[in-house]
Design a protein around this motif. Structure first.
Motif, PDB file in Angstrom:
ATOM      1  N   ASP A  80      11.722 -20.386  -8.060  1.00 23.14           N
ATOM      2  CA  ASP A  80      12.627 -19.269  -7.790  1.00 23.14           C
ATOM      3  C   ASP A  80      14.083 -19.714  -7.927  1.00 23.14           C
ATOM      4  O   ASP A  80      14.397 -20.901  -7.770  1.00 23.14           O
ATOM      5  N   THR A  81      14.957 -18.762  -8.165  1.00 20.01           N
ATOM      6  CA  THR A  81      16.375 -19.037  -8.374  1.00 20.01           C
ATOM      7  C   THR A  81      17.011 -19.777  -7.205  1.00 20.01           C
ATOM      8  O   THR A  81      17.810 -20.683  -7.408  1.00 20.01           O
ATOM      9  N   HIS A  82      16.678 -19.428  -5.998  1.00 18.13           N
ATOM     10  CA  HIS A  82      17.312 -20.056  -4.833  1.00 18.13           C
ATOM     11  C   HIS A  82      16.428 -21.140  -4.209  1.00 18.13           C
ATOM     12  O   HIS A  82      16.391 -21.305  -2.991  1.00 18.13           O
ATOM     13  N   GLN A  83      15.743 -21.874  -5.087  1.00 12.89           N
ATOM     14  CA  GLN A  83      14.941 -23.019  -4.666  1.00 12.89           C
ATOM     15  C   GLN A  83      15.367 -24.233  -5.471  1.00 12.89           C
ATOM     16  O   GLN A  83      15.883 -24.103  -6.587  1.00 12.89           O
ATOM     17  N   GLY A  84      15.127 -25.409  -4.903  1.00 10.50           N
ATOM     18  CA  GLY A  84      15.427 -26.646  -5.604  1.00 10.50           C
ATOM     19  C   GLY A  84      14.691 -27.799  -4.970  1.00 10.50           C
ATOM     20  O   GLY A  84      14.060 -27.650  -3.927  1.00 10.50           O
ATOM     21  N   MET A  85      14.765 -28.951  -5.622  1.00 13.02           N
ATOM     22  CA  MET A  85      14.182 -30.167  -5.058  1.00 13.02           C
ATOM     23  C   MET A  85      15.302 -31.172  -4.884  1.00 13.02           C
ATOM     24  O   MET A  85      16.070 -31.427  -5.816  1.00 13.02           O
ATOM     25  N   LEU A  86      15.400 -31.722  -3.672  1.00 10.86           N
ATOM     26  CA  LEU A  86      16.394 -32.738  -3.371  1.00 10.86           C
ATOM     27  C   LEU A  86      15.692 -34.085  -3.237  1.00 10.86           C
ATOM     28  O   LEU A  86      14.794 -34.250  -2.424  1.00 10.86           O
ATOM     29  N   PHE A  87      16.130 -35.046  -4.040  1.00 12.69           N
ATOM     30  CA  PHE A  87      15.607 -36.400  -4.003  1.00 12.69           C
ATOM     31  C   PHE A  87      16.506 -37.230  -3.091  1.00 12.69           C
ATOM     32  O   PHE A  87      17.728 -37.239  -3.266  1.00 12.69           O
ATOM     33  N   LEU A  88      15.889 -37.905  -2.128  1.00 17.48           N
ATOM     34  CA  LEU A  88      16.625 -38.720  -1.160  1.00 17.48           C
ATOM     35  C   LEU A  88      16.327 -40.195  -1.426  1.00 17.48           C
ATOM     36  O   LEU A  88      15.173 -40.617  -1.346  1.00 17.48           O
ATOM     37  N   PHE A  89      17.362 -40.954  -1.716  1.00 14.88           N
ATOM     38  CA  PHE A  89      17.201 -42.382  -1.981  1.00 14.88           C
ATOM     39  C   PHE A  89      17.851 -43.193  -0.868  1.00 14.88           C
ATOM     40  O   PHE A  89      18.752 -42.716  -0.180  1.00 14.88           O
ATOM     41  N   ASP A  90      17.417 -44.439  -0.729  1.00 14.57           N
ATOM     42  CA  ASP A  90      17.957 -45.322   0.300  1.00 14.57           C
ATOM     43  C   ASP A  90      19.305 -45.920  -0.083  1.00 14.57           C
ATOM     44  O   ASP A  90      20.066 -46.330   0.779  1.00 14.57           O
ATOM     45  N   ASN A  91      19.552 -46.001  -1.375  1.00 13.68           N
ATOM     46  CA  ASN A  91      20.787 -46.646  -1.827  1.00 13.68           C
ATOM     47  C   ASN A  91      21.518 -45.772  -2.842  1.00 13.68           C
ATOM     48  O   ASN A  91      20.982 -44.786  -3.341  1.00 13.68           O
ATOM     49  N   GLU A  92      22.730 -46.177  -3.119  1.00 17.92           N
ATOM     50  CA  GLU A  92      23.576 -45.448  -4.070  1.00 17.92           C
ATOM     51  C   GLU A  92      23.773 -46.323  -5.307  1.00 17.92           C
ATOM     52  O   GLU A  92      24.490 -47.324  -5.260  1.00 17.92           O
ATOM     53  N   ILE A  93      23.090 -45.941  -6.387  1.00 21.39           N
ATOM     54  CA  ILE A  93      23.197 -46.654  -7.664  1.00 21.39           C
ATOM     55  C   ILE A  93      23.174 -45.612  -8.785  1.00 21.39           C
ATOM     56  O   ILE A  93      22.900 -44.441  -8.546  1.00 21.39           O
ATOM     57  N   GLU A  94      23.428 -46.063 -10.006  1.00 21.32           N
ATOM     58  CA  GLU A  94      23.289 -45.147 -11.143  1.00 21.32           C
ATOM     59  C   GLU A  94      21.815 -44.757 -11.266  1.00 21.32           C
ATOM     60  O   GLU A  94      20.928 -45.604 -11.157  1.00 21.32           O
ATOM     61  N   ARG A  95      21.553 -43.482 -11.436  1.00 25.23           N
ATOM     62  CA  ARG A  95      20.186 -42.948 -11.511  1.00 25.23           C
ATOM     63  C   ARG A  95      19.874 -42.505 -12.934  1.00 25.23           C
ATOM     64  O   ARG A  95      20.764 -42.107 -13.689  1.00 25.23           O
ATOM     65  N   TYR A  96      18.586 -42.547 -13.266  1.00 26.74           N
ATOM     66  CA  TYR A  96      18.084 -42.107 -14.572  1.00 26.74           C
ATOM     67  C   TYR A  96      16.867 -41.232 -14.328  1.00 26.74           C
ATOM     68  O   TYR A  96      15.881 -41.705 -13.781  1.00 26.74           O
ATOM     69  N   PHE A  97      16.935 -39.978 -14.735  1.00 24.16           N
ATOM     70  CA  PHE A  97      15.803 -39.066 -14.609  1.00 24.16           C
ATOM     71  C   PHE A  97      15.305 -38.709 -16.000  1.00 24.16           C
ATOM     72  O   PHE A  97      15.996 -38.910 -16.999  1.00 24.16           O
ATOM     73  N   PHE A  98      14.097 -38.169 -16.079  1.00 22.46           N
ATOM     74  CA  PHE A  98      13.541 -37.684 -17.335  1.00 22.46           C
ATOM     75  C   PHE A  98      12.629 -36.515 -17.014  1.00 22.46           C
ATOM     76  O   PHE A  98      12.344 -36.231 -15.857  1.00 22.46           O
ATOM     77  N   MET A  99      12.134 -35.839 -18.048  1.00 25.27           N
ATOM     78  CA  MET A  99      11.398 -34.583 -17.882  1.00 25.27           C
ATOM     79  C   MET A  99       9.907 -34.704 -18.218  1.00 25.27           C
ATOM     80  O   MET A  99       9.259 -33.700 -18.501  1.00 25.27           O
ATOM     81  N   LYS A 100       9.362 -35.895 -18.142  1.00 23.98           N
ATOM     82  CA  LYS A 100       7.942 -36.082 -18.448  1.00 23.98           C
ATOM     83  C   LYS A 100       7.095 -35.159 -17.560  1.00 23.98           C
ATOM     84  O   LYS A 100       7.294 -35.107 -16.352  1.00 23.98           O
ATOM     85  N   ASN A 101       6.181 -34.438 -18.177  1.00 26.09           N
ATOM     86  CA  ASN A 101       5.261 -33.515 -17.495  1.00 26.09           C
ATOM     87  C   ASN A 101       5.964 -32.432 -16.684  1.00 26.09           C
ATOM     88  O   ASN A 101       5.374 -31.837 -15.787  1.00 26.09           O
ATOM     89  N   THR A 102       7.216 -32.178 -16.974  1.00 26.83           N
ATOM     90  CA  THR A 102       7.962 -31.119 -16.290  1.00 26.83           C
ATOM     91  C   THR A 102       8.009 -29.920 -17.228  1.00 26.83           C
ATOM     92  O   THR A 102       8.551 -30.010 -18.329  1.00 26.83           O
TER      93      THR A 102
END
Length: 164
Positions: A80-102
């Motif tokens: 839905d438009t007003h939904q999202g997923m928030l990823f919570l990490f323990d540290n602050e570093i450069e992140r890399y995401f991808f769309m596999k199986n999304t």
């Protein structure tokens, strides 16, 4: 006579193997991934830096464990438009995401430890396995439907607040 018996047995065995192979192949085609349904685990607001006013409020699902972080929004047909997923990490570093199986296109918002937006990747293509970097250290990542960063005029420097 004995040669004919052996030949017949070999042909019969090959026939059974072919049927078994086709049967296994058909079984694999019929295996489908069950769609994962959104589960509200918190609320998040995005604030405009200049005015400190709320741009949007979202229901969020949280990704905290290694499994949840690795899976993310994979195997979902819609959000839905007003939904999202928030990823919570323990540290602050450069992140890399991808769309596999999304299956759904997403906007990926990278957020630092001070909860300020540092960058985003807009309109990430479903099933694309190319790396989508944060280009800055990030402790949180928010995934929302593609096009919403522009629709809501979200900018680098805007901030978030969330509750579980």
């Amino acid at each position: 006579m004995r040669l004919k018996s052996i030949s017949f047995a070999v042909l019969l065995s090959l026939g059974f193997l072919s049927l078994a192979h086709i049967s296994c192949k058909e079984d694999k085609k019929n295996i489908t991934q069950t769609e994962v349904i959104f589960k509200k685990e918190g609320e998040l607001q995005i604030y405009k830096t200049v005015t400190d006013s709320v741009i949007v409020a979202l229901d969020i699902e949280l990704a905290k464990t290694d499994y949840e972080i690795q899976t993310g929004l994979m195997y979902r047909d819609a959000m839905d438009t007003h939904q999202g997923m928030l990823f919570l990490f323990d540290n602050e570093i450069e992140r890399y995401f991808f769309m596999k199986n999304t299956r759904i296109p997403l906007d990926i918002i990278y957020i630092n430890a001070d909860k300020k937006i540092v960058s985003f990747q807009k309109n990430a293509t479903p099933f694309d396995e190319r790396s989508l970097p944060s280009n800055a250290p990030a402790k949180y990542v928010l995934e929302i439907n593609a096009g919403l960063v522009d629709a809501w005029a979200i900018a680098v420097g805007d901030r978030i607040e969330f509750t579980e």
